[in-house]
Motif scaffolding. Structure first.
Motif, PDB file in Angstrom:
ATOM      1  N   ILE A 191      -7.871  28.235  45.408  1.00 39.79           N
ATOM      2  CA  ILE A 191      -6.654  28.782  44.793  1.00 39.79           C
ATOM      3  C   ILE A 191      -6.258  27.949  43.575  1.00 39.79           C
ATOM      4  O   ILE A 191      -5.876  28.499  42.533  1.00 39.79           O
ATOM      5  CB  ILE A 191      -5.504  28.828  45.827  1.00 39.79           C
ATOM      6  CG1 ILE A 191      -5.842  29.830  46.934  1.00 39.79           C
ATOM      7  CG2 ILE A 191      -4.175  29.186  45.148  1.00 39.79           C
ATOM      8  CD1 ILE A 191      -4.878  29.795  48.107  1.00 39.79           C
ATOM      9  N   TRP A 192      -6.359  26.616  43.664  1.00 39.85           N
ATOM     10  CA  TRP A 192      -6.046  25.747  42.528  1.00 39.85           C
ATOM     11  C   TRP A 192      -6.943  26.072  41.331  1.00 39.85           C
ATOM     12  O   TRP A 192      -6.473  26.205  40.206  1.00 39.85           O
ATOM     13  CB  TRP A 192      -6.203  24.284  42.936  1.00 39.85           C
ATOM     14  CG  TRP A 192      -6.126  23.319  41.779  1.00 39.85           C
ATOM     15  CD1 TRP A 192      -7.151  22.893  40.989  1.00 39.85           C
ATOM     16  CD2 TRP A 192      -4.946  22.687  41.260  1.00 39.85           C
ATOM     17  NE1 TRP A 192      -6.707  22.024  40.021  1.00 39.85           N
ATOM     18  CE2 TRP A 192      -5.355  21.882  40.161  1.00 39.85           C
ATOM     19  CE3 TRP A 192      -3.601  22.709  41.618  1.00 39.85           C
ATOM     20  CZ2 TRP A 192      -4.448  21.113  39.433  1.00 39.85           C
ATOM     21  CZ3 TRP A 192      -2.701  21.940  40.884  1.00 39.85           C
ATOM     22  CH2 TRP A 192      -3.123  21.163  39.810  1.00 39.85           C
ATOM     23  N   TRP A 194      -8.576  28.818  40.713  1.00 40.14           N
ATOM     24  CA  TRP A 194      -8.284  30.161  40.217  1.00 40.14           C
ATOM     25  C   TRP A 194      -7.035  30.182  39.338  1.00 40.14           C
ATOM     26  O   TRP A 194      -7.019  30.828  38.283  1.00 40.14           O
ATOM     27  CB  TRP A 194      -8.103  31.118  41.391  1.00 40.14           C
ATOM     28  CG  TRP A 194      -7.664  32.489  40.967  1.00 40.14           C
ATOM     29  CD1 TRP A 194      -6.425  33.031  41.085  1.00 40.14           C
ATOM     30  CD2 TRP A 194      -8.461  33.480  40.322  1.00 40.14           C
ATOM     31  NE1 TRP A 194      -6.387  34.297  40.569  1.00 40.14           N
ATOM     32  CE2 TRP A 194      -7.635  34.604  40.093  1.00 40.14           C
ATOM     33  CE3 TRP A 194      -9.790  33.538  39.917  1.00 40.14           C
ATOM     34  CZ2 TRP A 194      -8.098  35.756  39.463  1.00 40.14           C
ATOM     35  CZ3 TRP A 194     -10.258  34.687  39.303  1.00 40.14           C
ATOM     36  CH2 TRP A 194      -9.420  35.782  39.083  1.00 40.14           C
ATOM     37  N   ARG A 195      -6.006  29.432  39.732  1.00 36.79           N
ATOM     38  CA  ARG A 195      -4.724  29.474  39.018  1.00 36.79           C
ATOM     39  C   ARG A 195      -4.647  28.496  37.851  1.00 36.79           C
ATOM     40  O   ARG A 195      -3.909  28.754  36.892  1.00 36.79           O
ATOM     41  CB  ARG A 195      -3.584  29.170  40.000  1.00 36.79           C
ATOM     42  CG  ARG A 195      -3.435  30.176  41.131  1.00 36.79           C
ATOM     43  CD  ARG A 195      -3.033  31.544  40.592  1.00 36.79           C
ATOM     44  NE  ARG A 195      -1.784  31.506  39.855  1.00 36.79           N
ATOM     45  CZ  ARG A 195      -0.587  31.648  40.398  1.00 36.79           C
ATOM     46  NH1 ARG A 195      -0.485  31.843  41.711  1.00 36.79           N
ATOM     47  NH2 ARG A 195       0.506  31.610  39.652  1.00 36.79           N
ATOM     48  N   VAL A 196      -5.355  27.383  37.899  1.00 39.05           N
ATOM     49  CA  VAL A 196      -5.105  26.283  36.953  1.00 39.05           C
ATOM     50  C   VAL A 196      -6.265  26.011  36.007  1.00 39.05           C
ATOM     51  O   VAL A 196      -6.046  25.707  34.828  1.00 39.05           O
ATOM     52  CB  VAL A 196      -4.755  24.986  37.732  1.00 39.05           C
ATOM     53  CG1 VAL A 196      -4.604  23.804  36.781  1.00 39.05           C
ATOM     54  CG2 VAL A 196      -3.501  25.177  38.567  1.00 39.05           C
TER      55      VAL A 196
END
Length: 415
Positions: A191-192, A194-196
């Motif tokens: 998730i990190w 993917w988002r950052v």
């Protein structure tokens, strides 16, 4: 969801894609999968050995097979990352790792557990090889070593908490529980990313996967004396660490009688020493550069390895006789790995993924060999472990004092 990434930035704009702080956090998370995969798992190793009624050497295959797959996986992921970009490889590798961790948690035989560990190692390779390549994408070599050291400090925090958490969850719920923890961790890292994390590669190499050109790139990189110096340093220092990881649970728990929780605490102190080493690395980098930093760390490597061997040969079989020398070794490891991983890829800006993969393969191949040898030699004492760490300390110090000093700042190759 798509794994497409934004267009790559021009060279002068690449560092702006990801600030040094965010880059260091990303590196800490990606590299942190390594101690999470090993240190969380180690307190349960004697337990699963008994549950599956297998030998110590067979149980240690769950470590050796993981590191071998980790090495071969980098040879695949590195060129793929040069061809398609960093982000797609990261997201695919982390998804595969999550599935592998779930498979390990549910394994009903040693064969299935080893297979799950192989898959874990191959998937973990994507995170590590891309992390190293991203540093070369974004920063010049000296600044890259500084960012790498910051990331290694974050890794140190994960390494400190991993054995403590592993000992606790193993004592509470058994050896399968650590697999559930790393499954959740890898999902959070996905998730990190993917988002950052944006795409960092300057220019994709459409020929990166062509066998003839890939073979030529491997030969060119392996022929570079600077690459051989830094890759040899990281392989040497990691060999000693891996032997400690592979053998310490049996020495501390089966020979010295520590509980899983106490063993986790003992292992975490080595991670504290490693973290302190990364802090000293950043200070020494400013004053002495990479080759000066590893030159100053090498005596601590020798003190740790030779000190452990001397105590074991003298018949001193206590927790402190293993722990204190390992603290010195781990301190130096924090310097050698930070400088070595950045140094190995610094000569190849257009083939950072491939160079990173080769450095990782060399490291993993050496670790696999020494881990298997240790598994065959382990007895009811700390002596085989101590002698193995001593041998690694001698090799590491010699490389730091000779090859790195001569070739660590060699002119970059024009890839």
């Amino acid at each position: 969801m798509s794994v497409s990434s934004p267009p790559a930035a021009a060279p002068g704009e690449r560092a702006a894609l990801l600030s040094p702080l965010l880059a260091a956090i990303t590196l800490a998370l990606l590299f942190g999968l390594q101690p999470a995969t090993t240190d969380l798992y180690l307190p349960g190793l004697p337990l699963l050995t008994r549950e599956f009624a297998t030998s110590v050497s067979t149980a240690q295959l769950t470590m050796s097979a993981l590191i071998l797959a980790f090495g071969f996986g980098q040879l695949v992921w590195g060129p793929v990352a040069d061809r398609v970009g960093r982000r797609p490889v990261l997201l695919a590798g982390l998804a595969l790792y999550t599935l592998a961790a779930a498979a390990g948690m549910l394994a009903q035989s040693m064969t299935l557990l080893i297979a799950a560990r192989v898959l874990q190692g191959a998937a973990m390779a994507a995170a590590v090889v891309v992390g190293r390549a991203m540093v070369r994408d974004l920063y010049p070599p000296h600044e890259g070593a500084h960012v790498m050291s910051l990331g290694m400090s974050g890794l140190g925090i994960i390494a400190i908490s991993s054995p403590l958490l592993g000992g606790w969850v193993t004592a509470a719920w058994g050896w399968r529980a650590p697999f559930g923890v790393v499954c959740a961790l890898s999902l959070l890292i996905w998730i990190w990313v993917w988002r950052v994390v944006p795409e960092t590669i300057r220019q994709r190499n459409p020929q990166a996967l062509q066998p003839a050109l890939l073979g030529a790139a491997w030969r060119r990189i392996l022929a570079h004396p600077g690459f051989r110096a830094w890759a040899g340093l990281t392989a040497g220092t990691y060999a000693g660490l891996f032997m400690f990881l592979a053998g310490s649970s049996f020495v501390y728990m089966s020979v010295l009688g520590l509980s899983a929780t106490a063993y986790g605490l003992a292992l975490s102190t080595s991670s504290v020493a490693y973290l302190i080493g990364t802090v000293f690395c950043r200070r020494w980098l400013v004053r002495h550069g990479s080759i000066g930093a590893v030159k100053r760390a090498a005596p601590f490597t020798l003190i740790g390895g030779l000190g452990m061997a001397a105590l074991a040969l003298a018949g001193v079989q206590t927790v402190w006789a293993v722990l204190l020398p390992q603290l010195a070794y781990a301190f130096a490891h924090g310097v050698h790995q930070s400088c070595g991983q950045a140094g190995a890829v610094s000569f190849f800006p257009r083939e950072a993924g491939t160079a990173s993969a080769l450095a990782g393969f060399v490291l993993a191949g050496v670790a696999f060999g020494v881990g298997n040898l240790l598994g065959q030699l382990m007895d009811d004492s700390a002596l085989p472990l101590a002698l193995g760490v001593a041998a690694a300390s001698i090799a590491t110090a010699l490389i730091a004092w000779t090859r790195v000093q001569s070739h660590g700042l060699a002119a970059p190759a024009h890839a």
